[in-house]
Motif scaffolding. Structure first.
Motif, PDB file in Angstrom:
ATOM      1  N   HIS A  29       0.432  -1.169   0.066  1.00 29.58           N
ATOM      2  CA  HIS A  29      -0.192  -0.318   0.652  1.00 29.58           C
ATOM      3  C   HIS A  29       0.946   1.503  -0.147  1.00 29.58           C
ATOM      4  N   ARG A  87      -2.496  -4.677   9.875  1.00 22.64           N
ATOM      5  CA  ARG A  87      -2.740  -3.885   9.025  1.00 22.64           C
ATOM      6  C   ARG A  87      -2.963  -2.488   9.543  1.00 22.64           C
ATOM      7  N   ARG A  94     -11.207  -2.483   6.814  1.00 16.31           N
ATOM      8  CA  ARG A  94     -11.443  -2.753   4.733  1.00 16.31           C
ATOM      9  C   ARG A  94     -10.538  -3.858   4.961  1.00 16.31           C
ATOM     10  N   PHE A  95      -9.660  -3.958   5.377  1.00 21.72           N
ATOM     11  CA  PHE A  95      -8.417  -5.407   5.130  1.00 21.72           C
ATOM     12  C   PHE A  95      -9.701  -6.803   5.842  1.00 21.72           C
ATOM     13  N   ALA A 122     -12.637  -7.745   4.122  1.00 20.78           N
ATOM     14  CA  ALA A 122     -11.847  -8.119   2.315  1.00 20.78           C
ATOM     15  C   ALA A 122     -11.136  -9.649   2.493  1.00 20.78           C
ATOM     16  N   HIS A 128      -9.203  -7.286  -6.768  1.00 22.35           N
ATOM     17  CA  HIS A 128      -8.878  -5.939  -5.530  1.00 22.35           C
ATOM     18  C   HIS A 128     -10.309  -6.312  -4.763  1.00 22.35           C
ATOM     19  N   ALA A 129     -10.225  -5.320  -3.427  1.00 18.25           N
ATOM     20  CA  ALA A 129     -10.640  -6.130  -2.386  1.00 18.25           C
ATOM     21  C   ALA A 129     -11.744  -6.248  -2.233  1.00 18.25           C
ATOM     22  N   SER A 157     -13.018  -9.898  -1.004  1.00 20.84           N
ATOM     23  CA  SER A 157     -14.150 -10.127   0.450  1.00 20.84           C
ATOM     24  C   SER A 157     -15.780 -11.302   0.334  1.00 20.84           C
ATOM     25  N   TYR A 214     -15.100  -0.229  -4.026  1.00 24.15           N
ATOM     26  CA  TYR A 214     -14.011  -0.967  -5.126  1.00 24.15           C
ATOM     27  C   TYR A 214     -15.337  -1.826  -6.205  1.00 24.15           C
TER      28      TYR A 214
END
Length: 461
Positions: A54, A256, A284-285, A288, A341-342, A346, A450
């Motif tokens: 990131h 994270r 969000r981590f 996901a 993507h995340a 997820s 996202y």
């Protein structure tokens, strides 16, 4: 931009994934039928990997690694994302193995007694810390952060650049003057003996460690910040940053949080803004899929001939038959998965939690072009399939040429067909096929913000 430096104890995280449908006859414990093994950097190695993923600049990782098999596997995984500056390790490299059935942890096996040797630091390490733009200390209690010379260098660094200290119950106290200490609630209450409230504990940690600020993470409630001016501030999880109604794997959330905080501080944010950014990033981590979503399948343990996880079309149908023979529950989902993507991760983690195995039905390149236009896909079907197959939540991938996956679902006959919640209110053309074979259609929440289209639009600005 000067590099960001992570200092701490790396270990190898292993997830042994399978299904459990019976008990062992010798004892009332589940028998796990193993489907595969997934690996990723753990401990400070995960924090360094997340920061590299990131952050805008280079990331250097100072850690102690052994020359054993676990150390070699861990070094190879780390080398994909960060430059490793190795210290000598006394003993075996640490390994943490989670045995999981249908996404639920059954037990954990910890091996490796290695600790950082207190030998003189290499000159490269001294130069790295003195030249850092910011430093994250990810202390997992195995001696890197307790090294006497390392502590002198970190004390000097704290007077020049942002330093974030993420502690561990078996670790050492932060050096004086760090910008931000980031214990979780249990760690903070242990450090601040006698405190029962996270806010009081944050103030006590800041005072005891003489840090500029301390942020105590409190899970789904966010964090409590003891700010540099002496005030305390509750930092909640922002709306839309988490998912509810599913089994969440929180492994790696603290890493994270700390990596996001040091990244924000390095870019000039004040402590309050950095903590707010870290809370959102950690939430969000977890939504996901957590750390498990970063794992790669260790095909060397599966006997794969080409070193790649099984992703050919034939393996998906073989897997479906195998799951049915065992009386298991087969889940399938589908889509283009262009620029993974995340939000995709997820959905896949949520889908896997609904059964024993997950098959992804992937639109071919021509199918994507018909649906999305001549500029898509950005990533070819072969590469999209490889990326998907590397995720711990995905057991097989099948590519289809049609605009709808109905034909491939006729062969797979999944028990559950999963799509994102953005399809709510519309009838899916493949739903009739799924239901005709006795399956159900499940819509899962999407992670707000996202989408591949949005990513491409923002990149073109």
């Amino acid at each position: 931009m000067r590099p960001l430096v992570v200092v701490g104890d790396a270990l190898l995280d292993v997830d042994v994934e399978g299904s459990a449908t019976r008990l062992c006859p010798e004892a009332p414990v589940p028998v796990v039928d193993v489907d595969g093994e997934w690996v990723r950097p753990g401990g400070a190695g995960l924090a360094a990997t997340l920061l590299a993923t990131h952050a805008a600049g280079d990331v250097l990782f100072v850690t102690a690694l052994g020359s054993d098999d676990t150390g070699r596997r861990l070094a190879a995984l780390l080398a994909r994302d960060v430059e490793v500056l190795r210290l000598p390790l006394s003993g075996e490299t640490a390994r943490k193995t989670r045995v999981r059935a249908s996404g639920q942890s059954v037990t954990r096996l910890d091996t490796g007694d290695g600790h950082a040797a207190h030998a003189p630091l290499p000159e490269r390490v001294r130069r790295a810390i003195r030249g850092a733009g910011a430093v994250l200390v990810s202390d997992y209690g195995r001696g890197v952060a307790a090294h006497p010379e390392m502590r002198r260098l970190l004390t000097e660094a704290a007077a020049r650049v942002p330093v974030v200290w993420d502690p561990h119950p078996r670790g050492t106290a932060a050096v004086p003057g760090v910008t931000l200490a980031t214990p979780n609630e249990r760690e903070a209450l242990s450090i601040a003996d006698g405190c029962a409230d996270p806010a009081d504990a944050a103030v006590s940690v800041r005072r005891r460690w003489r840090s500029q600020a301390a942020a105590v993470t409190v899970g789904a409630r966010g964090a409590v910040l003891a700010a540099p001016d002496g005030t305390t501030l509750a930092v909640p999880v922002p709306d839309g940053a988490t998912l509810t109604g599913q089994k969440l794997d929180t492994c790696g959330a603290g890493d994270r949080f700390a990596s996001a905080a040091v990244s924000a501080l390095a870019e000039g944010a004040d402590v309050a803004d950095a903590v707010a950014s870290a809370v959102e990033s950690a939430s969000r981590f977890v939504a996901a899929g957590g750390a498990a979503a970063l794992s790669t399948r260790d095909s060397s343990r599966d006997g794969g001939e080409d070193g790649l996880p099984p992703s050919e079309d034939g393996s998906a149908f073989e897997l479906a038959e195998s799951v049915r023979r065992r009386g298991g529950r087969l889940v399938a989902t589908g889509g283009c998965f262009d620029l993974l993507h995340a939000g995709h991760v997820s959905l896949l983690r949520h889908a896997k939690s609904l059964g024993d195995a997950l098959v992804v039905c992937l639109n071919s390149d021509e199918s994507v072009r018909r649906l999305k236009g001549p500029g898509r896909p950005v990533v070819t079907a072969d590469d999209r399939a490889r990326l998907l197959a590397e995720l711990s939540s995905v057991d097989a991938v099948v590519v289809f040429e049609e605009s709808s996956p109905s034909a491939v679902l006729e062969r797979l006959r999944p028990d559950v067909w999963v799509k994102g919640g953005d399809y709510a209110g519309s009838e899916l053309p493949e739903a009739e096929v799924v239901r005709r074979h006795g399956g159900e259609v499940v819509l899962v929440p999407t992670v707000e913000g996202y989408s591949t289209t949005r990513l491409l639009s923002e990149a073109s600005r």
